[in-house]
Motif scaffolding. Structure first.
Motif, PDB file in Angstrom:
ATOM      1  N   THR A  49       0.860  -1.182   0.000  1.00 50.66           N
ATOM      2  CA  THR A  49       0.000   0.000   0.000  1.00 50.66           C
ATOM      3  C   THR A  49       0.893   1.228   0.000  1.00 50.66           C
ATOM      4  O   THR A  49       1.758   1.369   0.851  1.00 50.66           O
ATOM      5  N   ILE A  68       4.739   1.042   0.956  1.00 52.96           N
ATOM      6  CA  ILE A  68       5.120   0.162   2.049  1.00 52.96           C
ATOM      7  C   ILE A  68       4.464  -1.214   1.924  1.00 52.96           C
ATOM      8  O   ILE A  68       3.469  -1.388   1.238  1.00 52.96           O
ATOM      9  N   LEU A 118       7.178   9.453   7.459  1.00 55.74           N
ATOM     10  CA  LEU A 118       6.706  10.556   8.279  1.00 55.74           C
ATOM     11  C   LEU A 118       5.201  10.513   8.545  1.00 55.74           C
ATOM     12  O   LEU A 118       4.429  11.285   8.009  1.00 55.74           O
ATOM     13  N   ASP A 119       4.805   9.588   9.392  1.00 55.07           N
ATOM     14  CA  ASP A 119       3.413   9.508   9.842  1.00 55.07           C
ATOM     15  C   ASP A 119       2.387   9.789   8.773  1.00 55.07           C
ATOM     16  O   ASP A 119       1.411  10.498   8.982  1.00 55.07           O
ATOM     17  N   LYS A 120       2.584   9.251   7.644  1.00 53.43           N
ATOM     18  CA  LYS A 120       1.663   9.580   6.576  1.00 53.43           C
ATOM     19  C   LYS A 120       0.392   8.733   6.648  1.00 53.43           C
ATOM     20  O   LYS A 120       0.442   7.547   6.892  1.00 53.43           O
ATOM     21  N   THR A 121      -0.724   9.395   6.459  1.00 61.12           N
ATOM     22  CA  THR A 121      -1.985   8.671   6.478  1.00 61.12           C
ATOM     23  C   THR A 121      -2.246   8.103   5.095  1.00 61.12           C
ATOM     24  O   THR A 121      -2.038   8.773   4.098  1.00 61.12           O
ATOM     25  N   MET A 122      -2.678   6.862   5.066  1.00 61.74           N
ATOM     26  CA  MET A 122      -2.958   6.232   3.778  1.00 61.74           C
ATOM     27  C   MET A 122      -4.290   5.524   3.856  1.00 61.74           C
ATOM     28  O   MET A 122      -4.786   5.233   4.925  1.00 61.74           O
ATOM     29  N   ILE A 123      -4.801   5.223   2.694  1.00 60.98           N
ATOM     30  CA  ILE A 123      -6.041   4.456   2.687  1.00 60.98           C
ATOM     31  C   ILE A 123      -5.759   3.122   2.040  1.00 60.98           C
ATOM     32  O   ILE A 123      -5.072   3.035   1.030  1.00 60.98           O
ATOM     33  N   LEU A 124      -6.260   2.079   2.673  1.00 59.61           N
ATOM     34  CA  LEU A 124      -6.079   0.748   2.132  1.00 59.61           C
ATOM     35  C   LEU A 124      -7.282   0.474   1.239  1.00 59.61           C
ATOM     36  O   LEU A 124      -8.400   0.808   1.591  1.00 59.61           O
TER      37      LEU A 124
END
Lengths: 275, 240
Positions: B50, B53, B107-113
């Motif tokens: 995702t 990563i 860096l604490d990145k928000t992601m959407i699965l």
């Protein structure tokens, strides 16, 4: 009823741009916080577009007193009319952002979280998608009025991992729902009766990742002025690294204004004297 | 492109390039990486890509999944991580580009699965756990009158149930001193809470007068005026 609201949005120390978006409208009593994501300018666009679509449509439906069957998508019969307005406006904003991201390469993969607080004469309605939060602070305690849509929160709820594991999980920042990643979305909506001196805090994960619930509660309990409390919350997040954009909005609801109480008192004494 | 290298008894068995969004590992033939060994569960673990990563998730396997000898539930894979499944080892390797990219993503990145991907993941993880989960999740509250007023049972399907004399109340109660709304029961993230609306009409839970809000537990008795009822929650799914 007297409402005092304050809010602040801060870029933090590590990011170049602020992708959060904050909107407070005291006339319609609608308070919204959004945390955008996506490359280049897309995150900023997503959070702003979401908030504007929600504001515009909710206000429009309120003015027309639209029946819930005539607004976007199917109504949810477990909710009040206004609850449906919020949930429906979120679905509409999601569709727009989703279509924008499909249409334009520069918006590919953009999305946003959303939290909305609507204050009604006797109730409040809280709606959310993603990992931004709404808290109710009543007396000495604080409780969430939002549901977190992240991998970790769902694993925790299913009993697959413990609270300790959740705090260090690599999946902390992976959302399972947001606005923009799928053609439909469901918001979690809660409606509760408010009591005198309730406080509501809307915030993005820039705050909750770095400052614990207890610390947040302490800052609010020991503070007086809403504006100053918001400032303190943001400073606290920045003191601990300011990894992300941080947005907070604190809304206080006082049921009876002093004036009204005065009138009731006078009326009571009037009645007593008559006897 | 990242690769997964399967090793058994210090011998490389096969190398798997990461060409899709996810790779599954298990004894079942339907997996991308099939390991025919009894210590390995049918659907043992999976790796999802995702953003930049890679996330390894144990699918509630019988014998567990280990990364660098530590048991994991879910884990963000790093270059050169050693995954142990039964007696087999899987080495995870990223390309140079991916290693730098992964660092940038840190860096604490928000992601959407992807929704389908995550649903499947959670469902598989939950299959075995499902029966033990006793939480309030998905349960609907019911109030059952026990005062002989003949009101019967009322399902608390609404987010906010108003109790009182007003016509708009979901639970209508009569009586001279009954206010339009005496109490409300709200469905909140943590369960059902009852709130006394006015100071005048006392709302009692288990014989104690409540101030403001109280989280209801199964078989709590609630008293409002001369009315008495009991709260409990039940699983709607089971009745269907």
């Amino acid at each position: 009823m007297k409402i005092s609201a304050a809010g602040l949005s801060d870029v933090g120390l590590k990011r170049e741009r602020n992708e959060d978006y904050l909107a407070m409208d005291n006339s319609t009593k609608l308070y919204i916080v959004a945390d955008g994501m996506g490359g280049h300018l897309a995150g900023e666009v997503a959070s702003k577009v979401a908030v504007q679509i929600i504001q515009k449509n909710v206000n429009n439906w309120i003015n027309k007193n639209s029946p819930v069957t005539e607004i976007f998508d199917f109504p949810d019969m477990t909710l009040s009319q206004r609850g449906n307005y919020l949930s429906s406006s979120i679905k509409l904003a999601n569709r727009v952002i989703y279509e924008m991201s499909q249409e334009y390469t520069e918006y590919k993969g953009m999305g946003t979280t959303i939290v909305i607080l609507a204050i009604m004469p006797t109730t409040i309605i809280a709606a959310n998608v993603g990992d931004s939060r709404i808290y109710l602070i009543r007396g000495d305690s604080m409780e969430p009025l939002s549901k977190e849509h992240s991998m970790v929160a769902e694993q925790l709820e299913m009993g697959l991992i413990s609270e300790e594991e959740a705090k260090i999980s690599p999946l902390r920042h992976i959302l399972t729902r947001n606005l923009g990643s799928s053609d439909t979305v469901d918001a979690d909506v809660f409606e509760i009766e408010h009591v005198d001196n309730d406080h509501f805090l809307l915030c993005t994960d820039g705050l909750t990742d770095l400052v614990s619930d207890n610390e947040i509660l302490n800052i609010i309990k020991n503070g007086n002025d809403s504006e100053h409390i918001c400032q303190q919350l943001i400073s606290e997040a920045n003191k601990r690294g300011g990894n992300d954009n941080t947005t907070v909005s604190l809304i206080r609801v006082n049921k009876e204004s002093d004036e009204k109480r005065g009138i009731i008192k006078k009326f009571h004494t009037f009645l007593k004297n008559k006897k | 492109m990242a690769r997964v290298i399967l090793v058994f008894n210090k011998k490389v068995i096969k190398e798997y390039p990461f060409s899709k969004d996810s790779i599954t590992i298990g004894r079942d033939e339907a997996n991308e990486i099939v390991i025919d060994n009894l210590a390995v569960s049918g659907h043992h673990a999976r790796i999802d890509k995702t953003g930049g990563i890679y996330i390894l998730t144990d699918l509630q396997s019988t014998n567990g999944t280990f990364v660098n000898d530590k048991k994991i539930t879910s884990y963000k894979l790093q270059h050169k991580d050693k995954i142990t499944v039964g007696k087999h080892l899987l080495f995870f390797a990223m390309s140079k580009q991916e290693q730098t990219k992964a660092k940038d993503e840190e860096l604490d990145k928000t992601m959407i699965l992807d929704t389908a991907q995550q649903k499947e993941l959670l469902e598989k993880q939950a299959e075995k756990k499902a029966k033990d989960v006793s939480a309030q999740q998905g349960k609907t509250g019911v109030v059952s009158f026990i005062d002989g007023s003949g009101e019967g049972e009322i399902q608390l399907t609404k987010k906010l149930t108003k109790i009182g004399k007003a016509e708009t109340s979901e639970i209508r109660l009569g009586g001279l001193f009954m206010p339009p709304t005496a109490a409300t029961i709200s469905r909140r993230p943590n369960g059902y809470a009852i709130t006394a609306t006015t100071g005048k009409t006392k709302v009692k839970v288990n014989n104690k007068v409540i101030k403001e809000s109280y989280y209801l537990k199964d078989f709590d008795t609630i008293e409002i005026g001369s009315y008495k009822f009991q709260f409990y929650s039940h699983d709607i799914e089971n009745e269907k």
